[in-house]
Structure formats: C-alpha cells, structure tokens
Design a protein around this motif. Structure first.
Motif, PDB file in Angstrom:
ATOM      1  N   LYS A   1      -4.288  62.887  42.230  1.00  0.00           N
ATOM      2  CA  LYS A   1      -4.610  62.020  41.098  1.00  0.00           C
ATOM      3  C   LYS A   1      -3.489  61.006  40.923  1.00  0.00           C
ATOM      4  O   LYS A   1      -2.314  61.315  41.124  1.00  0.00           O
ATOM      5  N   MET A   2      -3.867  59.809  40.517  1.00  0.00           N
ATOM      6  CA  MET A   2      -2.901  58.738  40.255  1.00  0.00           C
ATOM      7  C   MET A   2      -3.295  58.035  38.974  1.00  0.00           C
ATOM      8  O   MET A   2      -4.473  58.008  38.617  1.00  0.00           O
ATOM      9  N   LYS A   3      -2.294  57.475  38.324  1.00  0.00           N
ATOM     10  CA  LYS A   3      -2.549  56.710  37.109  1.00  0.00           C
ATOM     11  C   LYS A   3      -1.570  55.538  37.087  1.00  0.00           C
ATOM     12  O   LYS A   3      -0.357  55.740  37.120  1.00  0.00           O
ATOM     13  N   TYR A   4      -2.115  54.319  37.074  1.00  0.00           N
ATOM     14  CA  TYR A   4      -1.290  53.120  37.058  1.00  0.00           C
ATOM     15  C   TYR A   4      -1.792  52.161  35.994  1.00  0.00           C
ATOM     16  O   TYR A   4      -2.996  52.078  35.745  1.00  0.00           O
ATOM     17  N   THR A   5      -0.853  51.427  35.416  1.00  0.00           N
ATOM     18  CA  THR A   5      -1.199  50.314  34.550  1.00  0.00           C
ATOM     19  C   THR A   5      -0.895  49.048  35.337  1.00  0.00           C
ATOM     20  O   THR A   5       0.183  48.913  35.926  1.00  0.00           O
ATOM     21  N   ILE A   6      -1.851  48.123  35.360  1.00  0.00           N
ATOM     22  CA  ILE A   6      -1.695  46.882  36.113  1.00  0.00           C
ATOM     23  C   ILE A   6      -1.069  45.834  35.188  1.00  0.00           C
ATOM     24  O   ILE A   6      -1.619  45.534  34.123  1.00  0.00           O
ATOM     25  N   VAL A   7       0.084  45.321  35.612  1.00  0.00           N
ATOM     26  CA  VAL A   7       0.855  44.402  34.772  1.00  0.00           C
ATOM     27  C   VAL A   7       1.295  43.179  35.583  1.00  0.00           C
ATOM     28  O   VAL A   7       1.082  43.119  36.789  1.00  0.00           O
ATOM     29  N   SER A   8       1.943  42.231  34.904  1.00  0.00           N
ATOM     30  CA  SER A   8       2.484  41.055  35.593  1.00  0.00           C
ATOM     31  C   SER A   8       3.640  41.485  36.492  1.00  0.00           C
ATOM     32  O   SER A   8       4.193  42.572  36.329  1.00  0.00           O
TER      33      SER A   8
ATOM     34  N   THR B   1       6.704  40.569  36.579  1.00  0.00           N
ATOM     35  CA  THR B   1       7.978  40.786  35.897  1.00  0.00           C
ATOM     36  C   THR B   1       8.029  42.100  35.139  1.00  0.00           C
ATOM     37  O   THR B   1       9.106  42.592  34.827  1.00  0.00           O
ATOM     38  N   GLU B   2       6.870  42.698  34.846  1.00  0.00           N
ATOM     39  CA  GLU B   2       6.827  43.943  34.086  1.00  0.00           C
ATOM     40  C   GLU B   2       6.678  45.182  34.967  1.00  0.00           C
ATOM     41  O   GLU B   2       6.740  46.300  34.475  1.00  0.00           O
ATOM     42  N   ALA B   3       6.456  44.969  36.259  1.00  0.00           N
ATOM     43  CA  ALA B   3       6.213  46.096  37.166  1.00  0.00           C
ATOM     44  C   ALA B   3       7.404  47.060  37.168  1.00  0.00           C
ATOM     45  O   ALA B   3       8.554  46.648  37.198  1.00  0.00           O
ATOM     46  N   ASN B   4       7.083  48.357  37.099  1.00  0.00           N
ATOM     47  CA  ASN B   4       8.111  49.405  37.115  1.00  0.00           C
ATOM     48  C   ASN B   4       7.405  50.687  37.561  1.00  0.00           C
ATOM     49  O   ASN B   4       6.741  51.343  36.760  1.00  0.00           O
ATOM     50  N   LEU B   5       7.556  51.022  38.823  1.00  0.00           N
ATOM     51  CA  LEU B   5       6.822  52.155  39.389  1.00  0.00           C
ATOM     52  C   LEU B   5       7.160  53.467  38.693  1.00  0.00           C
ATOM     53  O   LEU B   5       6.286  54.318  38.506  1.00  0.00           O
ATOM     54  N   LYS B   6       8.405  53.638  38.252  1.00  0.00           N
ATOM     55  CA  LYS B   6       8.786  54.869  37.553  1.00  0.00           C
ATOM     56  C   LYS B   6       8.002  55.042  36.256  1.00  0.00           C
ATOM     57  O   LYS B   6       7.762  56.154  35.809  1.00  0.00           O
TER      58      LYS B   6
ATOM     59  N   THR C   1       0.084  43.615  43.873  1.00  0.00           N
ATOM     60  CA  THR C   1       0.135  44.663  44.896  1.00  0.00           C
ATOM     61  C   THR C   1      -1.240  44.864  45.517  1.00  0.00           C
ATOM     62  O   THR C   1      -2.264  44.583  44.880  1.00  0.00           O
ATOM     63  N   PRO C   2      -1.284  45.383  46.756  1.00  0.00           N
ATOM     64  CA  PRO C   2      -2.588  45.633  47.390  1.00  0.00           C
ATOM     65  C   PRO C   2      -3.472  46.580  46.567  1.00  0.00           C
ATOM     66  O   PRO C   2      -4.686  46.364  46.463  1.00  0.00           O
ATOM     67  N   ILE C   3      -2.880  47.624  45.968  1.00  0.00           N
ATOM     68  CA  ILE C   3      -3.693  48.568  45.188  1.00  0.00           C
ATOM     69  C   ILE C   3      -4.315  47.865  43.987  1.00  0.00           C
ATOM     70  O   ILE C   3      -5.511  47.982  43.734  1.00  0.00           O
ATOM     71  N   ALA C   4      -3.506  47.104  43.234  1.00  0.00           N
ATOM     72  CA  ALA C   4      -4.038  46.398  42.059  1.00  0.00           C
ATOM     73  C   ALA C   4      -5.118  45.402  42.477  1.00  0.00           C
ATOM     74  O   ALA C   4      -6.173  45.322  41.844  1.00  0.00           O
ATOM     75  N   GLN C   5      -4.881  44.674  43.546  1.00  0.00           N
ATOM     76  CA  GLN C   5      -5.865  43.693  44.013  1.00  0.00           C
ATOM     77  C   GLN C   5      -7.173  44.367  44.401  1.00  0.00           C
ATOM     78  O   GLN C   5      -8.255  43.859  44.129  1.00  0.00           O
ATOM     79  N   GLY C   6      -7.069  45.542  45.027  1.00  0.00           N
ATOM     80  CA  GLY C   6      -8.270  46.274  45.433  1.00  0.00           C
ATOM     81  C   GLY C   6      -9.044  46.847  44.256  1.00  0.00           C
ATOM     82  O   GLY C   6     -10.255  47.077  44.354  1.00  0.00           O
ATOM     83  N   LEU C   7      -8.354  47.094  43.135  1.00  0.00           N
ATOM     84  CA  LEU C   7      -9.004  47.689  41.956  1.00  0.00           C
ATOM     85  C   LEU C   7      -9.631  46.656  41.022  1.00  0.00           C
ATOM     86  O   LEU C   7     -10.552  46.987  40.261  1.00  0.00           O
ATOM     87  N   LEU C   8      -9.138  45.424  41.055  1.00  0.00           N
ATOM     88  CA  LEU C   8      -9.612  44.412  40.107  1.00  0.00           C
ATOM     89  C   LEU C   8     -11.131  44.280  40.097  1.00  0.00           C
ATOM     90  O   LEU C   8     -11.775  44.248  41.148  1.00  0.00           O
ATOM     91  N   ASN C   9     -11.672  44.240  38.890  1.00  0.00           N
ATOM     92  CA  ASN C   9     -13.110  44.063  38.626  1.00  0.00           C
ATOM     93  C   ASN C   9     -13.978  45.251  39.016  1.00  0.00           C
ATOM     94  O   ASN C   9     -15.204  45.167  38.941  1.00  0.00           O
ATOM     95  N   LYS C  10     -13.365  46.353  39.429  1.00  0.00           N
ATOM     96  CA  LYS C  10     -14.142  47.555  39.756  1.00  0.00           C
ATOM     97  C   LYS C  10     -14.377  48.361  38.488  1.00  0.00           C
ATOM     98  O   LYS C  10     -13.686  48.199  37.489  1.00  0.00           O
TER      99      LYS C  10
END
Length: 153
Positions: free
Chosen positions: A96-103, A105-110, A118-127
């Motif tokens: 399981k994974m949980k991410y918030t998609i941000v700009s 400048t706000e990205a912080n993987l921790k 990112t490729p993951i965010a781009q692949g998830l958009l509009n789904k």
C-alpha cells in the motif's frame, strides 16, 4: 501550490535576504581584511558562497512571482489532481502507498508529498478510484490500483 507552501517559501526567502545575505557580505569583508586577494582562498570561497546564495534568492523570487495558490475548498475528490491525497495498491506485491501530489517546491518524500512532475504523479492525474494505471518508473513498469482519493484541507 498550497497556501502553506507559499508562506513557507516567502519565510525562507525573507530569512535568506535578512540573515544569510548579510552573513555572506560579512564573510567577504573579513576575507578582504586579510590582505592580498590574488592568493586568498577564503575570499574566493566567500564570493562563491555569495554567488550561490544570490542565485537561490533569485530562483525563489521567480517561483513566488509565478506561484498559483490552489484553493483546496474548490477541489474535488472525484479524480486525482494537484493537492489530492491518493491511496493505492501496488498490484505486483500488494504493498500500500499513500502520496499527496504537490508543487515541486513542496515535495517531501518523508512527508509523503510527491511533485506533480514525477512519473507516478503524472500517471495518476485525472484517474478515478478503482482505476488501474501502469506507470513507467526508472526501475521498470508498476501497476497501481487507486483505492481512495481525498483532499486534505
């Protein structure tokens, strides 16, 4: 970007301009006081640090000038978009994974915040919830099922 991210960026810029910039100037002045600048490695290092600082300040000013603050109250959890928190399952290993998609400048993987670029965010958009997406990442292709979409206000 979020209002919180914008405010953090502005605060960091103010710190760089009011604290770090005078500190860099003082370091240069101190190195100048030591005499011959032609063989003064402290002076060269201080000037280089100042150049990096000024470049960072200019970059932050540009980011702030072009920032668009997202009104999270107007966002929908029907489909993935910027500021969406997405819960998903990797179909290969059932993790399981949980991410918030941000700009960027706000990205912080921790903190579970990934850049919209990112490729993951781009692949998830509009789904939508229930969709299965295949995303190319540096280590190959992953299949993710979207389990939940929420907007954290």
């Amino acid at each position: 970007m979020s209002q919180e991210g914008y405010e953090k960026l502005v605060a960091e810029l103010q710190h760089l301009e009011s604290v770090e910039r005078p500190r860099a100037s003082a370091a240069i002045a101190e190195a100048v006081d030591k005499g011959d600048l032609s063989e003064n490695s402290e002076y060269d290092a201080a000037k280089e640090a100042q150049r990096h600082l000024e470049a960072k300040i200019n970059e932050m000013k540009m980011t702030i000038a072009h920032a668009k603050i997202v009104d999270t109250s107007r966002l929908s959890n029907e489909a993935v978009q910027i500021m969406s928190t997405v819960e998903m399952t990797n179909l290969k290993d059932k993790s399981k994974m949980k991410y918030t998609i941000v700009s960027e400048t706000e990205a912080n993987l921790k903190q579970g915040k990934i850049s919209i670029k990112t490729p993951i965010a781009q692949g998830l958009l509009n789904k939508k919830v229930g969709d299965v997406v295949e995303i190319e990442i540096p280590r190959g292709t992953i299949q993710l099922r979207i389990d939940n979409i929420s907007i954290d206000v």
